[in-house]
Design a protein around this motif. Structure first.
Motif, short mmCIF file in Angstrom:
data_model
loop_
_atom_site.label_atom_id
_atom_site.label_comp_id
_atom_site.label_asym_id
_atom_site.label_seq_id
_atom_site.Cartn_x
_atom_site.Cartn_y
_atom_site.Cartn_z
N ASP A 70 0.86 -1.18 0.00
CA ASP A 70 0.00 0.00 0.00
C ASP A 70 0.90 1.23 0.00
O ASP A 70 2.12 1.12 0.19
N SER A 71 0.29 2.40 -0.16
CA SER A 71 1.07 3.63 -0.12
C SER A 71 1.57 3.96 1.28
O SER A 71 2.50 4.75 1.44
N GLY A 112 -2.94 -0.26 4.14
CA GLY A 112 -2.98 -1.69 3.87
C GLY A 112 -2.95 -2.56 5.11
O GLY A 112 -3.23 -3.77 5.04
N GLY A 134 4.97 -0.70 2.84
CA GLY A 134 4.29 0.58 2.81
C GLY A 134 5.16 1.62 2.13
O GLY A 134 6.28 1.88 2.59
N ALA A 145 -3.07 -3.87 -1.88
CA ALA A 145 -3.95 -3.31 -0.84
C ALA A 145 -4.00 -1.80 -0.95
O ALA A 145 -3.88 -1.08 0.05
N CYS A 146 -4.18 -1.32 -2.15
CA CYS A 146 -4.27 0.10 -2.44
C CYS A 146 -5.27 0.26 -3.57
O CYS A 146 -5.07 -0.31 -4.65
N CYS A 174 -10.64 3.12 -0.26
CA CYS A 174 -9.24 3.32 0.08
C CYS A 174 -8.97 2.54 1.35
O CYS A 174 -9.77 2.61 2.30
N THR A 175 -7.88 1.80 1.38
CA THR A 175 -7.63 0.93 2.54
C THR A 175 -7.29 1.71 3.81
O THR A 175 -7.27 1.13 4.90
N HIS A 176 -7.04 3.00 3.68
CA HIS A 176 -6.87 3.82 4.88
C HIS A 176 -8.20 4.06 5.60
O HIS A 176 -8.24 4.25 6.81
#
Length: 298
Positions: free
Chosen positions: A11-12, A16, A36, A73-74, A205-207
């Motif tokens: 993810d970013s 994630g 990440g 996961a993004c 968004c996974t956040h």
């Protein structure tokens, strides 16, 4: 003894971790290598070309760490770069968009699906197309009244409103998911969705699952929040079953034996390891161990 497969998750940033947590809780025979890309967060304002390049670098690293399956996961990367990454690499990959859209179709009770996401994901219209494809491929609402109305052409099912939320990721990465600032910003972002009368909201968004208490406070009980991570885990479980079957049939080589030293998750970031660990500990409410910095793209 069954060998544990290694899943690469990227993810970013910390978002994630919501997907990783679902995997760890529901899939026992796996280990996770998490990356990440915190030096380049957020991804929501990045171009398709940038996200493809970032994805290539990260997937190459994760495969080098033994990953046999990649979970993107993004949502921004899933919406824009995933098709290219699937062509570029041989390992199976799971994104967020298609599983999340199917899950929303199954859960909606009025057929009015909403989306909050990064601006990149909203512009891609990936979720709108994925909802249509889910219906075309046979995914239907569990609600019998809506299902029958849709089948008779009386009630549409569609993504009726998508809202970009560019400030959410920086807030969460700064550990401010439960702040008054987050509440105020969320009220502004959610107003158009409430006006559109959505009954189901996809967290694109996974956040964003870290904001669920805030979102629930604003939306109330009438709007169901859909976290695509739950659907991603089911897809991962099915994929792992297929990999086991292919391995038993001789169509796939057995995974290499892992070292004797036990581990469940290994964390890597492109930015500050200590900041990731501190924010991750706060968000997950459980300790994150060692985090190693890996600089990509040089």
């Amino acid at each position: 003894m069954k060998k544990q497969r290694i899943i690469g998750v990227f993810d970013s940033g910390v978002g994630g971790l919501t997907v990783m947590k679902e995997i760890l809780e529901q899939v026992l025979d796996v280990r996770i290598v998490y990356f990440g890309d915190t030096a380049r967060v957020p991804y929501g304002n990045r171009s398709r070309e940038e996200l493809i390049r970032f994805g290539e670098e990260i997937v190459t690293f994760l495969i080098g760490q033994g990953a046999e399956v990649i979970v993107v996961a993004c949502n921004s990367s899933s919406a824009t770069a995933l098709p290219f990454l699937r062509e570029r690499f041989d390992v199976p990959m799971i994104g967020m968009v298609e599983p999340g859209a199917r899950y929303a179709v199954e859960k909606t009770i009025a057929g009015r699906i909403g989306l909050i996401a990064t601006e990149t994901t909203v512009r891609s219209k990936a979720y709108s197309g994925a909802v249509s494809r889910a219906l075309a491929k046979g995914s239907l609402p569990k609600d019998s009244t809506l299902r029958e109305s849709w089948q008779h052409g009386e009630q549409p099912i569609a993504l009726v409103k998508a809202q970009g939320c560019p400030l959410f990721v920086p807030l969460i990465e700064a550990g401010l998911a439960e702040s008054e600032q987050a509440l105020g910003i969320a009220k502004t972002y959610l107003a158009p969705l409430k006006a559109a009368g959505v009954d189901t909201l996809i967290l694109g968004c996974t956040h964003y699952p870290f904001l669920e208490p805030v979102l629930n406070e604003i939306l109330g009980e009438d709007v169901l929040i859909v976290d695509p991570a739950k659907a991603v885990v089911k897809e991962l479980e099915n994929l792992l079953k297929h990999l086991d079957e292919w391995e038993r049939s001789g169509l796939l080589e057995s995974p290499p034996a892992l070292g004797k030293k036990p581990w469940r998750v290994r964390y890597y970031v492109s930015g500050d390891p200590e900041l990731f660990r501190q924010v991750g500990n706060t968000l997950l409410q459980e300790p994150i161990g060692q985090v190693e910095q890996v600089v990509l793209g040089e």
